[in-house]
Design a protein around this motif. Sequence first.
Motif, PDB file in Angstrom:
ATOM      1  N   GLY A  22     -30.574  73.043 -29.898  1.00  0.00           N
ATOM      2  CA  GLY A  22     -31.884  72.519 -29.548  1.00  0.00           C
ATOM      3  C   GLY A  22     -32.763  72.529 -30.776  1.00  0.00           C
ATOM      4  N   PHE A  23     -34.067  72.519 -30.538  1.00  0.00           N
ATOM      5  CA  PHE A  23     -34.997  72.398 -31.650  1.00  0.00           C
ATOM      6  C   PHE A  23     -35.901  73.615 -31.747  1.00  0.00           C
ATOM      7  CE2 PHE A  23     -33.575  68.230 -30.473  1.00  0.00           C
ATOM      8  CZ  PHE A  23     -33.300  67.634 -31.708  1.00  0.00           C
ATOM      9  N   GLY A  24     -35.554  74.514 -32.637  1.00  0.00           N
ATOM     10  CA  GLY A  24     -36.431  75.612 -32.989  1.00  0.00           C
ATOM     11  C   GLY A  24     -36.662  76.632 -31.896  1.00  0.00           C
ATOM     12  N   PHE A  25     -37.789  77.304 -31.995  1.00  0.00           N
ATOM     13  CA  PHE A  25     -38.068  78.501 -31.195  1.00  0.00           C
ATOM     14  C   PHE A  25     -39.407  78.415 -30.483  1.00  0.00           C
ATOM     15  CE2 PHE A  25     -35.154  79.703 -34.588  1.00  0.00           C
ATOM     16  CZ  PHE A  25     -34.156  80.339 -33.855  1.00  0.00           C
ATOM     17  N   LEU A  26     -39.725  77.223 -29.993  1.00  0.00           N
ATOM     18  CA  LEU A  26     -41.055  77.037 -29.405  1.00  0.00           C
ATOM     19  C   LEU A  26     -41.121  77.411 -27.931  1.00  0.00           C
ATOM     20  CD1 LEU A  26     -41.951  73.751 -31.299  1.00  0.00           C
ATOM     21  CD2 LEU A  26     -42.930  76.031 -31.654  1.00  0.00           C
ATOM     22  N   GLU A  27     -39.964  77.771 -27.345  1.00  0.00           N
ATOM     23  CA  GLU A  27     -40.020  78.253 -25.970  1.00  0.00           C
ATOM     24  C   GLU A  27     -39.021  79.414 -25.825  1.00  0.00           C
ATOM     25  OE1 GLU A  27     -36.585  75.840 -26.361  1.00  0.00           O
ATOM     26  OE2 GLU A  27     -38.644  75.170 -26.717  1.00  0.00           O
ATOM     27  N   PRO A  28     -39.205  80.253 -24.794  1.00  0.00           N
ATOM     28  CA  PRO A  28     -38.267  81.365 -24.602  1.00  0.00           C
ATOM     29  C   PRO A  28     -36.841  80.843 -24.442  1.00  0.00           C
ATOM     30  CG  PRO A  28     -40.153  81.571 -23.133  1.00  0.00           C
ATOM     31  CD  PRO A  28     -40.238  80.204 -23.749  1.00  0.00           C
ATOM     32  N   GLN A  29     -35.892  81.581 -24.962  1.00  0.00           N
ATOM     33  CA  GLN A  29     -34.501  81.148 -24.920  1.00  0.00           C
ATOM     34  C   GLN A  29     -33.605  82.350 -25.144  1.00  0.00           C
ATOM     35  OE1 GLN A  29     -33.586  79.190 -28.978  1.00  0.00           O
ATOM     36  NE2 GLN A  29     -35.785  78.928 -28.658  1.00  0.00           N
ATOM     37  N   THR A  30     -32.318  82.142 -24.945  1.00  0.00           N
ATOM     38  CA  THR A  30     -31.370  83.236 -25.107  1.00  0.00           C
ATOM     39  C   THR A  30     -30.922  83.319 -26.563  1.00  0.00           C
ATOM     40  OG1 THR A  30     -30.638  82.813 -22.871  1.00  0.00           O
ATOM     41  CG2 THR A  30     -29.240  84.236 -24.215  1.00  0.00           C
ATOM     42  N   LEU A  31     -31.015  84.518 -27.102  1.00  0.00           N
ATOM     43  CA  LEU A  31     -30.638  84.762 -28.496  1.00  0.00           C
ATOM     44  C   LEU A  31     -29.476  85.733 -28.527  1.00  0.00           C
ATOM     45  CD1 LEU A  31     -34.247  85.392 -29.860  1.00  0.00           C
ATOM     46  CD2 LEU A  31     -32.960  83.256 -29.993  1.00  0.00           C
ATOM     47  N   THR A  32     -28.690  85.665 -29.610  1.00  0.00           N
ATOM     48  CA  THR A  32     -27.633  86.654 -29.775  1.00  0.00           C
ATOM     49  C   THR A  32     -27.677  87.203 -31.192  1.00  0.00           C
ATOM     50  OG1 THR A  32     -25.274  87.098 -29.543  1.00  0.00           O
ATOM     51  CG2 THR A  32     -25.867  84.912 -30.282  1.00  0.00           C
ATOM     52  N   GLY A  33     -27.319  88.431 -31.333  1.00  0.00           N
ATOM     53  CA  GLY A  33     -27.417  89.119 -32.605  1.00  0.00           C
ATOM     54  C   GLY A  33     -27.959  90.510 -32.356  1.00  0.00           C
ATOM     55  N   PRO A  34     -28.270  91.270 -33.356  1.00  0.00           N
ATOM     56  CA  PRO A  34     -28.249  90.957 -34.782  1.00  0.00           C
ATOM     57  C   PRO A  34     -26.848  90.971 -35.391  1.00  0.00           C
ATOM     58  CG  PRO A  34     -28.858  93.254 -34.437  1.00  0.00           C
ATOM     59  CD  PRO A  34     -28.717  92.641 -33.082  1.00  0.00           C
ATOM     60  N   PHE A  35     -26.598  89.989 -36.274  1.00  0.00           N
ATOM     61  CA  PHE A  35     -25.370  89.948 -37.065  1.00  0.00           C
ATOM     62  C   PHE A  35     -25.710  90.275 -38.517  1.00  0.00           C
ATOM     63  CE2 PHE A  35     -24.470  86.873 -33.655  1.00  0.00           C
ATOM     64  CZ  PHE A  35     -23.239  87.337 -33.204  1.00  0.00           C
ATOM     65  N   PRO A  36     -24.860  91.037 -39.204  1.00  0.00           N
ATOM     66  CA  PRO A  36     -25.077  91.257 -40.637  1.00  0.00           C
ATOM     67  C   PRO A  36     -25.019  89.920 -41.373  1.00  0.00           C
ATOM     68  CG  PRO A  36     -22.970  92.200 -39.939  1.00  0.00           C
ATOM     69  CD  PRO A  36     -23.658  91.716 -38.711  1.00  0.00           C
ATOM     70  N   SER A  37     -25.923  89.726 -42.346  1.00  0.00           N
ATOM     71  CA  SER A  37     -25.992  88.438 -43.024  1.00  0.00           C
ATOM     72  C   SER A  37     -26.680  88.566 -44.385  1.00  0.00           C
ATOM     73  CB  SER A  37     -26.741  87.434 -42.135  1.00  0.00           C
ATOM     74  OG  SER A  37     -26.664  86.132 -42.665  1.00  0.00           O
ATOM     75  N   GLY A  38     -26.991  87.406 -44.953  1.00  0.00           N
ATOM     76  CA  GLY A  38     -27.526  87.311 -46.311  1.00  0.00           C
ATOM     77  C   GLY A  38     -26.401  86.818 -47.201  1.00  0.00           C
ATOM     78  N   ALA A  39     -26.617  85.704 -47.897  1.00  0.00           N
ATOM     79  CA  ALA A  39     -25.524  85.096 -48.657  1.00  0.00           C
ATOM     80  C   ALA A  39     -24.823  86.074 -49.617  1.00  0.00           C
ATOM     81  CB  ALA A  39     -26.037  83.862 -49.407  1.00  0.00           C
ATOM     82  N   PRO A  40     -25.573  86.873 -50.393  1.00  0.00           N
ATOM     83  CA  PRO A  40     -24.887  87.796 -51.301  1.00  0.00           C
ATOM     84  C   PRO A  40     -24.064  88.845 -50.547  1.00  0.00           C
ATOM     85  CG  PRO A  40     -27.206  87.558 -51.883  1.00  0.00           C
ATOM     86  CD  PRO A  40     -27.035  86.919 -50.549  1.00  0.00           C
ATOM     87  N   ALA A  41     -24.582  89.267 -49.385  1.00  0.00           N
ATOM     88  CA  ALA A  41     -23.872  90.273 -48.590  1.00  0.00           C
ATOM     89  C   ALA A  41     -22.580  89.701 -48.011  1.00  0.00           C
ATOM     90  CB  ALA A  41     -24.777  90.790 -47.468  1.00  0.00           C
ATOM     91  N   ILE A  42     -22.641  88.463 -47.538  1.00  0.00           N
ATOM     92  CA  ILE A  42     -21.438  87.810 -47.002  1.00  0.00           C
ATOM     93  C   ILE A  42     -20.387  87.705 -48.106  1.00  0.00           C
ATOM     94  CG2 ILE A  42     -20.495  85.681 -46.014  1.00  0.00           C
ATOM     95  CD1 ILE A  42     -23.443  85.141 -44.997  1.00  0.00           C
ATOM     96  N   PHE A  43     -20.852  87.255 -49.259  1.00  0.00           N
ATOM     97  CA  PHE A  43     -19.950  87.088 -50.409  1.00  0.00           C
ATOM     98  C   PHE A  43     -19.248  88.402 -50.748  1.00  0.00           C
ATOM     99  CE2 PHE A  43     -18.886  87.199 -54.843  1.00  0.00           C
ATOM    100  CZ  PHE A  43     -18.404  85.943 -55.125  1.00  0.00           C
ATOM    101  N   ILE A  44     -20.037  89.449 -50.915  1.00  0.00           N
ATOM    102  CA  ILE A  44     -19.441  90.691 -51.418  1.00  0.00           C
ATOM    103  C   ILE A  44     -18.605  91.374 -50.335  1.00  0.00           C
ATOM    104  CG2 ILE A  44     -21.244  92.439 -50.943  1.00  0.00           C
ATOM    105  CD1 ILE A  44     -19.435  91.829 -54.314  1.00  0.00           C
TER     106      ILE A  44
END
Length: 317
Positions: A22-44
Motif C-alpha cells: 500500500g502507500f505509506g503509514f497514514l492509517e493504522p495497519q498491521t506491522l511486523t518486526g523489529p528485524f535487525p537491519s542497516g546496510a553495513p550491519a547486513i553486510f558484515i
Amino acid sequence: EAVGPTIVAGEILVEIMATERGFGFLEPQTLTGPFPSGAPAIFIDQVGRLGGGAGIIGCVGRDDFGTLNLERLKRDGVDVAAVDISDRFPTGCAFVRYRPDGGRDFVYNIAESAAGQIHLTTAARVLADKAGHLHIMGSTLSIAGLKEIVAYAGKAVRARGGSTSFDPNMRKELIAGADGALFSALVDDADLLLPSGDELLAAAGIDDEQQAVTALFARGVGEIVLKRGADGSSWFGADGARIDCAGFLVEEVDPTGAGDCFGATYLTCRRQGMEPGKALLYANAAGARNVTRRGPMEGVAGFDVLDQFIAGTARRT
Ligand code: ATP
Ligand code: MG
C-alpha cells in the motif's frame, strides 16, 4: 591478502515493516518486526556467516532494539567491541511499506538516533588497526562521524597492506553535491567497486557501460562487480576480462538487503582466495536467496546453505 578481519562502519537499525502492500503509514495497519537491519550491519553479518573475520564500528541505544542487533551480530561471528552504546539516544529505526508496484515508502529515524552519534572512538581505532579490509558504503557517508572513521580506517588498513571495497549506493543527485570530491576519491582508491545499475555510470560520469568500466580502471579501480537485480551480475577485470552471471529464478518477497548480502559474499569469497567467476556465483546465490526471506538480515546464509541453493535453483537464461 593482508590478515585481519573485514570491517565496516555505519548504521545499525531495526526495520519494522507493513504486512500489506500500500502507500505509506497514514492509517493504522498491521506491522511486523523489529528485524535487525542497516546496510553495513547486513553486510558484515553475511561476512561473519561465511566464516570470514568480521567487525563493525557503530552505535546503538541501550534498549531492546540495540540488544537484538548485537545478539544477532555476535551469534553470526561479528566482533561488536567497536559498537558504542548510547545512554541518551535510542537505536535507529526504519519503517518500510512496499507499494503495489514494488516501490517503497519509508519513515526513518537515523540522524537523531544512536546511529547518528557514531564517531571515532578508541575501540573503533583498535578495530581499524587490526583490520585487513575496509568496506565503505556511500549511503552511510551522510552520518557526520563517518568521514573521520573512513579516513582513519582506510589509512590503517592500507598501512597493513590491506584492501578496500566501495559500494557507491548513492543517488546521482547526491554524488554531484557537496561530497563529490570524497566520493571520487573513494572510487579511485577502491580495490573492488560494487555498483548497482546506473551507479556504475554515475560513478564514472559516463553514459555507456563499457566506456564507464574502462574509465574507472584508468582511475585505478582494481575490479568491478555490477549488480543487476533479478538479472544477476557482471564482473569486470582491469585487463578487459568480463564474466556474466545469470540471476537465479526466485520469488522476490523482500528485496531489501540483497545488494549487501551479494557484496559481502563476493568480497569474502575473494578474500578466501576464490577466483572471480566462482565468487560471483556464490554472490548471486546469496543475493537471490536473501530476497526470498522477509526481513533484511533473515536471508543471510553460510556456504552449506548457498551450495544447496545453487544446486536446487534454476537460473534465468
Ligand atoms: P539493494 O536493493 O539492497 O540496495 P542493490 O541494488 O545494491 O541492492 P541488486 O542488484 O538489487 O543490488 O541485488 C544484488 C544481487 O542480488 C543481484 O546482482 C542478484 O544477483 C541478486 N538479486 C537481487 N534481486 C534478485 C531477484 N529478484 N532475483 C534473483 N536475484 C536477485
Ligand atoms: Mg536493488
